[in-house]
Design an enzyme around this catalytic site. Structure first.
Site, PDB file in Angstrom:
ATOM      1  N   HIS A 132       0.843  -1.196   0.000  1.00  0.00           N
ATOM      2  CA  HIS A 132       0.000   0.000   0.000  1.00  0.00           C
ATOM      3  C   HIS A 132       0.878   1.247   0.000  1.00  0.00           C
ATOM      4  CE1 HIS A 132       0.903  -0.570   4.239  1.00  0.00           C
ATOM      5  NE2 HIS A 132       0.422   0.610   4.545  1.00  0.00           N
ATOM      6  N   HIS A 145       1.766   3.863   1.666  1.00  0.00           N
ATOM      7  CA  HIS A 145       2.162   4.652   2.834  1.00  0.00           C
ATOM      8  C   HIS A 145       3.670   4.865   2.790  1.00  0.00           C
ATOM      9  CE1 HIS A 145      -1.561   4.093   5.633  1.00  0.00           C
ATOM     10  NE2 HIS A 145      -1.631   5.193   4.911  1.00  0.00           N
ATOM     11  N   ASP A 159       6.049   4.609   4.792  1.00  0.00           N
ATOM     12  CA  ASP A 159       6.990   3.647   5.376  1.00  0.00           C
ATOM     13  C   ASP A 159       7.087   2.364   4.535  1.00  0.00           C
ATOM     14  OD1 ASP A 159       4.327   3.340   6.217  1.00  0.00           O
ATOM     15  OD2 ASP A 159       4.894   2.160   7.971  1.00  0.00           O
ATOM     16  N   HIS A 160       6.296   2.249   3.467  1.00  0.00           N
ATOM     17  CA  HIS A 160       6.301   1.025   2.639  1.00  0.00           C
ATOM     18  C   HIS A 160       6.716   1.255   1.187  1.00  0.00           C
ATOM     19  CE1 HIS A 160       4.078  -1.581   5.574  1.00  0.00           C
ATOM     20  NE2 HIS A 160       3.784  -0.372   6.034  1.00  0.00           N
TER      21      HIS A 160
HETATM   22 ZN   LIG Z   1       0.311   1.630   6.422  1.00  0.00          ZN
END
Ligand SMILES: [Zn+2]
Length: 303
Positions: A80, A82, A84-85
């Site tokens: 997804h 976000h 941090d990803h």
């Molecule tokens: Zn997330």
């Protein structure tokens, strides 16, 4: 959780998790990410898939490239959008030539209800969204991605975020932020949708996996129990919210202060977003009403 902190995983170190899966921890610990983001490498032959490259951090890019040990990255998959990803997907793609695959961009998969609510009022939210994220290839629900000795099946699991996918590798499922072993997921409208989140839990339960590998924290070796806990936790929270509304109408902030009496102050804003997600879900099921309409500032009462 105790086990994971006892092991205290180190960023940049390659950990062999068996079944052709390796993990490299990104150096981004925080109250929302535990030790940091787990970047997974799938495949031990000549072609490797990277799941969730993580934050745009040059040291983490170097660690992931070093972990390849001469293998070629054939696919970069993102659970997804976000921050941090997803952000390291583009630099990793430039370094390896591999395409980036995901359900869609940061707005993809948002529920009709959230689109309507976000159009009618300021819902705020948007925490940690990688707004610039765009995959090279969009993955439909159920589509397969294969390399040497491995096949991943993409499962669309909206809830934490509209474009959230889990990836199944046989009986192992990479669960991103949908299911984690140490915390429940943030569900922050309009990217997050609790109605969708619960449906995605039911869907994963039908998959009967033997191991979850989450975006943060240790492997989850009891997937069915963990999913059951998550669903019961959410239902219990729903009862708490309805009980807290019984004496008098209240805002999401007031309800959060009443319900979350035992968490660190730094986590209260996230808790308030979860309460808002519950209230919007309850409103859709005619259990509560919002004045003037569902939003962070609304007054909520039982229907
Ligand atoms: Zn997330």
């Amino acid at each position: 959780m105790a086990q994971e902190s006892a092991l205290s995983p180190q960023p940049g170190v390659v950990v062999d998790l068996g079944g052709g899966v390796r993990r490299v921890l990104a150096p981004n610990p925080s109250p929302m990410t535990l030790h940091g983001t787990n970047t997974y490498l799938v495949g031990t032959g000549g072609s490797v898939a990277v799941i969730d490259p993580g934050p745009d951090d040059p040291a983490h890019l170097d660690a992931v490239l070093a972990a390849l040990d001469g293998a070629r990255v054939s696919h970069i998959l993102v659970t997804h959008a976000h921050r941090d990803h997803a952000p390291l997907a583009r630099p990793l793609s430039r370094a390896t030539g591999a395409p980036v695959l995901a359900f869609g961009d940061a707005r993809a998969g948002r529920s009709d209800r959230m689109i309507a609510l976000a159009g009618a009022a300021a819902l705020a939210g948007g925490e940690g969204v990688d707004a610039d994220f765009a995959p090279d290839t969009t993955l439909a629900d159920g589509s397969e991605v294969a390399g040497e000795g491995w096949t991943l099946t993409a499962l669309w699991t909206p809830g934490h975020m509209g474009n959230h996918m889990c990836f199944a590798l046989g009986e192992t499922v990479f669960t991103g932020d949908h299911v984690m072993g140490w915390a429940s997921s943030l569900v922050s409208p309009p990217d997050g949708d609790l109605t969708d989140f619960m449906e995605s839990c039911a869907r994963l339960a039908r998959h009967s996996a033997r191991r979850f590998l989450p975006g943060h924290g240790a492997p989850v070796e009891d997937p069915a129990q963990r999913l059951d806990w998550l669903v019961r936790h959410r239902r219990a929270r729903e009862v708490q919210i309805l009980d807290a509304l019984a004496p008098a109408p209240a805002t999401a902030a007031a309800l959060t202060a009443r319900i979350y009496t035992d968490i660190a102050a730094a986590l209260l804003p996230a808790a308030e977003r979860n309460v808002l997600a519950h209230l919007i879900d309850l409103e859709a099921r005619s259990r509560v009403r919002a004045t003037p309409h569902p939003s962070p500032a609304a007054i909520w009462r039982r229907a």
